[in-house]
Write an enzyme that holds these catalytic residues in place. Structure first.
Site, PDB file in Angstrom:
ATOM      1  N   GLU A  46      24.173 -22.629 -86.264  1.00  0.00           N
ATOM      2  CA  GLU A  46      23.164 -22.208 -85.273  1.00  0.00           C
ATOM      3  C   GLU A  46      23.051 -20.675 -85.291  1.00  0.00           C
ATOM      4  OE1 GLU A  46      24.723 -22.337 -81.234  1.00  0.00           O
ATOM      5  OE2 GLU A  46      22.729 -22.677 -80.381  1.00  0.00           O
ATOM      6  N   ASN A 106      15.266 -21.715 -79.802  1.00  0.00           N
ATOM      7  CA  ASN A 106      16.475 -21.769 -80.623  1.00  0.00           C
ATOM      8  C   ASN A 106      16.223 -22.870 -81.647  1.00  0.00           C
ATOM      9  OD1 ASN A 106      19.045 -22.029 -81.684  1.00  0.00           O
ATOM     10  ND2 ASN A 106      20.079 -21.836 -79.711  1.00  0.00           N
ATOM     11  N   LYS A 123      15.919 -26.545 -80.252  1.00  0.00           N
ATOM     12  CA  LYS A 123      17.010 -27.030 -79.386  1.00  0.00           C
ATOM     13  C   LYS A 123      16.485 -27.520 -78.039  1.00  0.00           C
ATOM     14  CE  LYS A 123      21.589 -25.305 -77.859  1.00  0.00           C
ATOM     15  NZ  LYS A 123      22.485 -24.131 -78.004  1.00  0.00           N
ATOM     16  N   GLU A 142      21.212 -18.561 -72.677  1.00  0.00           N
ATOM     17  CA  GLU A 142      20.216 -19.295 -73.479  1.00  0.00           C
ATOM     18  C   GLU A 142      18.982 -19.668 -72.661  1.00  0.00           C
ATOM     19  OE1 GLU A 142      21.142 -22.033 -76.652  1.00  0.00           O
ATOM     20  OE2 GLU A 142      23.262 -21.733 -76.260  1.00  0.00           O
ATOM     21  N   CYS A 168      24.006 -27.381 -81.599  1.00  0.00           N
ATOM     22  CA  CYS A 168      25.119 -27.046 -80.712  1.00  0.00           C
ATOM     23  C   CYS A 168      25.260 -27.948 -79.488  1.00  0.00           C
ATOM     24  CB  CYS A 168      25.044 -25.566 -80.319  1.00  0.00           C
ATOM     25  SG  CYS A 168      26.618 -25.008 -79.613  1.00  0.00           S
ATOM     26  N   ASN A 193      27.640 -22.526 -81.995  1.00  0.00           N
ATOM     27  CA  ASN A 193      28.386 -21.314 -81.594  1.00  0.00           C
ATOM     28  C   ASN A 193      29.052 -21.699 -80.283  1.00  0.00           C
ATOM     29  OD1 ASN A 193      27.247 -18.439 -82.976  1.00  0.00           O
ATOM     30  ND2 ASN A 193      25.806 -20.128 -83.059  1.00  0.00           N
TER      31      ASN A 193
HETATM   32  N1  CDV Z   1      25.576 -22.487 -78.230  1.00  0.00           N
HETATM   33  C1  CDV Z   1      25.878 -23.505 -77.412  1.00  0.00           C
HETATM   34  O1  CDV Z   1      25.069 -24.373 -77.166  1.00  0.00           O
HETATM   35  N2  CDV Z   1      27.116 -23.461 -76.852  1.00  0.00           N
HETATM   36  C2  CDV Z   1      27.568 -24.486 -75.937  1.00  0.00           C
HETATM   37  C3  CDV Z   1      28.578 -23.944 -74.971  1.00  0.00           C
HETATM   38  C4  CDV Z   1      27.958 -22.996 -74.014  1.00  0.00           C
HETATM   39  C5  CDV Z   1      29.261 -25.062 -74.192  1.00  0.00           C
HETATM   40  C6  CDV Z   1      28.180 -25.652 -76.684  1.00  0.00           C
HETATM   41  O2  CDV Z   1      27.817 -26.788 -76.376  1.00  0.00           O
HETATM   42  O3  CDV Z   1      29.053 -25.455 -77.509  1.00  0.00           O
END
Ligand code: CDV
Length: 311
Positions: A46, A106, A123, A142, A168, A193
């Site tokens: 990501e 994103n 996303k 975000e 993510c 991330n």
């Molecule tokens: N980049 C993300 O989406 N990070 C989230 C954190 C904030 C929990 C994740 O689901 O890893």
């Protein structure tokens, strides 16, 4: 047997001052290693082109826009596309997208082996908050910088099989996998991330974070009889640690490859997409076993409605 030799290309930290060109050079070096190992698909994380900038509070539009791409490929990413085309390797990676209308997402894209963009995903499940939150150990903005994705969870028919993407936090939501599962998906790729500590609970450290990550990805793979390739940006970015845990998970939920470092690292696995067929035709044969007449709450409501509460 339908083998797709897949490279999960974990990236170590990208510092705030690191220019796009240097990051793209790192990505090309990883891609070269993947191609030398026979990969036909290379999966990057990501927001692969920059540091995880949503940890920084910004109010100035020009400062925010500097993290976003307005074209893909653009002048700085063109060399990555060219190298992927030269190798005949399909690539997928995440980046911050700004549209002509000024919307920010994103986003991740998937190319074919000729370097043409085959699919785009934005996303859907954005974590965090929109305003500066002094109660948190660090920010996760975000919801400030991105709109929720507006493209759903498409699945594309690639040269290899049926592929989908998520990003993510999406991996923690069973709906993500199931919507793609209902389109017969055989491989889901995702980048992440994930901060090594919960910004709202210091007791939730890297052990828990890796546990929840594995639990979510392995369950999504098994319950939808699909491969899942989950790729981290890892290590310490400007003093903020991110977990590793890049992994390739088979349609039975088994981890077949997992990273050992929090640096740039290459994982290779020959993923047989035909392995999806058994689960899809037996315990997770959706057409025979699902009961959507009982699932209405999943699309009718967002939050919890307690029993007996007025509708
Ligand atoms: N980049 C993300 O989406 N990070 C989230 C954190 C904030 C929990 C994740 O689901 O890893």
């Amino acid at each position: 047997m339908r083998e797709l030799v897949t490279a999960a290309l974990q990236m170590g930290p990208i510092q705030r001052a690191e220019p796009r060109a240097a990051v793209v050079a790192r990505m090309i070096a990883l891609l070269d290693r993947a191609a030398a190992a026979g990969a036909r698909l290379a999966v990057f994380p990501e927001l692969a082109l920059t540091t995880f900038f949503p940890r920084w509070y910004m109010a100035d539009a020009a400062e925010i826009d500097a993290w976003f791409e307005t074209e893909m490929p653009g002048p700085e990413t063109q060399p990555l596309f060219q190298r992927a085309r030269d190798h005949g390797v399909a690539i997928t990676f995440g980046y911050a997208e700004r549209t002509l209308a000024g919307q920010r997402f994103n986003t991740s894209i998937l190319t074919d082996r000729q370097g043409a963009i085959l699919g785009k995903y934005r996303k859907v499940h954005l974590p965090g908050h929109a305003d500066f939150d002094p109660a948190r150990a660090f920010q996760h903005l975000e919801k400030r910088y991105f709109l929720p994705g507006d493209l759903g969870f498409p699945v594309w028919r690639t040269e290899a099989g049926l592929q989908g993407m998520c990003i993510c936090n999406d991996r923690r939501w069973p709906e993500t996998y199931r919507v793609m599962g209902l389109q017969g998906v055989e491989m889901i790729t995702l980048g992440f991330n994930t901060p090594a500590v919960n910004s709202q609970n210091a007791a939730e450290g890297p052990g828990d974070r890796l546990f929840h990550h594995r639990l979510s990805v392995q369950a999504g793979a098994y319950q939808n009889a699909t491969w899942v390739v989950a790729v981290a940006k890892a290590g310490v970015e400007d003093g903020h640690p991110l977990i590793g845990g890049t992994m390739i998970v088979d349609p039975n939920g088994h981890v077949v490859a997992e990273s050992r470092t929090e640096a740039d690292e290459v994982l290779i696995h020959a993923c047989d997409l035909d392995l999806c067929a058994f689960g899809k035709s037996t315990i997770f044969d959706f057409a025979r076993h699902r009961r959507p007449e009982h699932y209405g709450a999943i699309t009718a409501q967002t939050g919890v409605v307690l029993p007996g509460a007025a509708q």
